[in-house]
Scaffold this motif. Sequence first.
Motif, short mmCIF file in Angstrom:
data_model
loop_
_atom_site.label_atom_id
_atom_site.label_comp_id
_atom_site.label_asym_id
_atom_site.label_seq_id
_atom_site.Cartn_x
_atom_site.Cartn_y
_atom_site.Cartn_z
N MET A 252 0.82 -1.21 0.00
CA MET A 252 0.00 0.00 0.00
C MET A 252 0.85 1.26 0.00
N PRO A 253 0.35 2.35 -0.59
CA PRO A 253 1.11 3.61 -0.65
C PRO A 253 1.48 4.12 0.73
N GLY A 254 2.70 4.60 0.88
CA GLY A 254 3.16 5.22 2.11
C GLY A 254 3.63 4.27 3.18
N VAL A 255 3.39 2.98 3.01
CA VAL A 255 3.81 2.01 4.02
C VAL A 255 5.31 1.78 3.91
N LEU A 256 6.01 1.94 5.01
CA LEU A 256 7.47 1.82 5.03
C LEU A 256 7.94 0.47 5.52
N ASP A 257 7.18 -0.13 6.44
CA ASP A 257 7.62 -1.41 6.99
C ASP A 257 6.48 -2.01 7.81
N VAL A 258 6.56 -3.29 8.04
CA VAL A 258 5.68 -3.98 8.97
C VAL A 258 6.56 -4.83 9.87
N ALA A 289 4.22 3.82 8.61
CA ALA A 289 3.86 4.53 7.38
C ALA A 289 4.19 6.01 7.49
N GLU A 290 4.02 6.69 6.36
CA GLU A 290 4.36 8.12 6.31
C GLU A 290 3.30 8.98 6.98
N THR A 291 2.05 8.52 7.04
CA THR A 291 0.97 9.28 7.67
C THR A 291 0.14 8.35 8.54
N THR A 292 -0.64 8.93 9.42
CA THR A 292 -1.52 8.11 10.27
C THR A 292 -2.54 7.38 9.42
N TRP A 293 -3.11 8.06 8.44
CA TRP A 293 -4.14 7.43 7.61
C TRP A 293 -3.59 6.22 6.88
N GLN A 294 -2.41 6.38 6.31
CA GLN A 294 -1.80 5.26 5.59
C GLN A 294 -1.53 4.08 6.53
N ALA A 295 -1.05 4.39 7.74
CA ALA A 295 -0.76 3.32 8.70
C ALA A 295 -2.04 2.61 9.13
N MET A 296 -3.09 3.40 9.40
CA MET A 296 -4.34 2.80 9.87
C MET A 296 -5.04 1.99 8.79
N LYS A 297 -5.04 2.49 7.54
CA LYS A 297 -5.67 1.74 6.46
C LYS A 297 -4.91 0.45 6.16
N ALA A 298 -3.58 0.51 6.20
CA ALA A 298 -2.79 -0.69 5.96
C ALA A 298 -2.99 -1.72 7.07
N LYS A 299 -3.14 -1.22 8.29
CA LYS A 299 -3.37 -2.11 9.43
C LYS A 299 -4.60 -2.98 9.21
N GLU A 300 -5.63 -2.43 8.57
CA GLU A 300 -6.87 -3.17 8.34
C GLU A 300 -6.67 -4.37 7.41
N THR A 301 -5.60 -4.36 6.63
CA THR A 301 -5.38 -5.45 5.67
C THR A 301 -4.52 -6.57 6.24
N ILE A 302 -3.99 -6.39 7.45
CA ILE A 302 -3.16 -7.43 8.06
C ILE A 302 -4.02 -8.66 8.35
N GLU A 303 -3.58 -9.80 7.88
CA GLU A 303 -4.29 -11.06 8.13
C GLU A 303 -3.58 -11.78 9.28
N ALA A 304 -4.15 -11.66 10.47
CA ALA A 304 -3.51 -12.21 11.66
C ALA A 304 -4.31 -13.39 12.20
N ASP A 305 -3.59 -14.40 12.65
CA ASP A 305 -4.19 -15.55 13.32
C ASP A 305 -3.83 -15.49 14.79
N TRP A 306 -4.83 -15.76 15.63
CA TRP A 306 -4.65 -15.66 17.07
C TRP A 306 -5.00 -16.98 17.73
N ALA A 307 -4.23 -17.35 18.72
CA ALA A 307 -4.46 -18.59 19.45
C ALA A 307 -4.83 -18.26 20.89
N GLU A 308 -5.64 -19.12 21.51
CA GLU A 308 -6.03 -18.89 22.90
C GLU A 308 -4.85 -19.14 23.83
N ASP A 309 -4.55 -18.15 24.62
CA ASP A 309 -3.41 -18.23 25.55
C ASP A 309 -3.90 -18.44 26.98
N THR A 310 -4.88 -17.65 27.36
CA THR A 310 -5.55 -17.81 28.65
C THR A 310 -7.05 -17.79 28.41
N LYS A 311 -7.81 -17.98 29.46
CA LYS A 311 -9.25 -18.12 29.32
C LYS A 311 -9.90 -16.89 28.71
#
Length: 743
Positions: A252-258, A289-311
Amino acid sequence: MANQKPSLQFSRRAFMRTSSLAGGGLLIGFNLFQACKPEAKAPMNLAALDYSNFNAFIKIAENGAITIFSPNPEIGQGVKTSMPMIIAEELDVAWDMVHVEQGILDTENYTRQVAGGSQSIRLGWEPLRQTGATARQMLVNAAAARWGVEPSECTTSEGVITSPSGETLGYGDVVNEAAQLEVPEEVTLKDVKDFTIIGTDASNVDIDEIITGKPLFGLDYKVDGMVYAAVVRPPAFGLKLSSFNADKAKAMPGVLDVITIGEKARKLIGENPGIAAILNGTDKVVVIAETTWQAMKAKETIEADWAEDTKLESTEEHDKILSDLLDGNKFNTMRSDGNIKKAFAEADEILERTYESPFLPHNTMEPMNFFADISDTKVHLVGPVQTPEWKAGAVAQMLGREPSEILLEMTRQGGGFGRRLYGDFVLEVAEIADAIRKPVKVVYTRDDDMADGIYRMAIKYRIKAGVKDGKLTAYHLKEAAVNSNMYGLIPNFFPAGAIENYQVDVAKYDSNITTGAWRAPYTNFLAYAEQSFFDELAEMMEVDRVKLRLDLLQKVKGTTDDRIQYSPERMEKVINTAVEKSGWGKQPEGVYQGFVNYYCHNSHVAEVADVVIENGTPVVKKVTCVVDCGIVINPLGAKNQAEGGVIDGIGHAMYGELAFENGRPTATNFNNYRLIRMMEAPDVEVHFIKNDFAPTGLGEPTLPPAGGAIANAFKAATGNRIYKQPFSKFPELLKVPEKEILG
């Protein structure tokens, strides 16, 4: 208070002054919280002084202008205005000559640079007065020496010194001579009746910058080359990151790293387990990212898997756990007077009620944010935090740096309410900055703020009272709370000391949901529970509800129990004043009133709520609020604080609720989290008790009684009592019987 002499701790050990200022002038260090350390050194050259390297001193310039560098966080409670007013009063200068600047964290010279507990003015009162009076005396001494007269023969007014013969010198005329003098061991403080600044209305010192949009807040802070971070956090309490895919975000535009963070946080938790209560040690995904908007919009596209750690916990489960705790016998007793078992066994009548409150988020106007710039030689932190020293120390420990390497600058804060006490966001941005080695700001969205917050804990109270021969003889208060740590109960507040057989017990359930202080901690829900209970108790005893409270206070007068924190005399005064000012019992037909009184944060408050029936439902129209907080420094600011506390208390009692389902909060934004609306805010009429007592808390004390005031008024209007907040969840109890409406 007239002609008071300071103790030694307020003389040489509490003041510094320099004698070689660039361009001339007098620089005096002041001790806002009795915190200035004896070895503290004031800068010897002001030529290079600026906002980033100078704090916690007052400067008197040759033109007589006064600059005060305030070291304490400003979260909207007004200390950046009221604390300098105290200095200016004793310094005897015109308030319009005073300029105020925010200082930085200075752990070498100061302690308790904290915003919390409504303690800033209370703890700063004496040191600030001594500061102003000492500076004034040094200036007078310099003028007297020039005239060849005794300092005691000279007078001051608005920055001008007058000799016995009528000659005058401005403070700026003698400031360089004063800088050469010894700090006086003893000074005389003004008599309260001679105050000209304290007790007068003063606008917020930042008001012009606020309304014109000048950069004051953490979200405003920028430096060249700064990047922005948006963090993907666990969607539920009890989950940990197992994997993620960031390919879409990186394209995505403006994203520098993840990147990911979490290792350093886990290390910190390992070294300091207590920090786990506010810091999730799981890995988190961070978009840079270079701007807050770019960082927040890119964050929405992250495909994360989560496992149960505690109850994964739910509110339904919490309800049962807390009820079981109240029914059980695993309590910590915080106070026990007499023998409640015997008193209840002998009682003619017993009243027992249970009150319930939900989790609450803080929802500050300015979401969490913080800036960090880290290199091998510096750790530079900037932003809104209520506990800067605590967070600077934690960052140093987490990064393996020396505390002396940490430079933390405080910005004005768009609300705190306890959320910014914990500074988990400071630790996040520090770990991010250490990884990328670029100046970076982490910015939360509102959903981030509410979904991964630090909440007011869910609590249940059970109160039981016994009556024998028409007198209250036993009182037993139990608390069961999520993560309480004995947090919710104050065992030595009213009615402690007024009932012979009195006991306070607490029990808690340890949860992985992060909880902590919420505006008026300890009392924000307890006041409603106790004051509702006292009204119902008065009904059972068939006595006047106000008289019941006043009679109990009589039993505390003259007590030798030094555990009692409230003053029965001062409480009696606010009660009687509230009765008078509200027209208690004298309102026209159709106006229903509810009465409460409460003590917290060192202040005494009484409130009367007026409600009327509209469309078959009671509506709060007015609250009369009487406060004894000692001397009121800035009436305009004090009135705003009192009004805001009442409205906040009503709003959350009526509407505030956050539940959990499988570790997830049920509301993450204002579309499904209800706040009080402007049209629902009642008229709040505030009265302050005038006296010469030292100031006490004001940012929080008017909030706790508000829920009880409207609950008691609703009972008067509908005949129904509500035992659980928020009240809006029980519309059937807020309905006036149709026959009464028709009647």
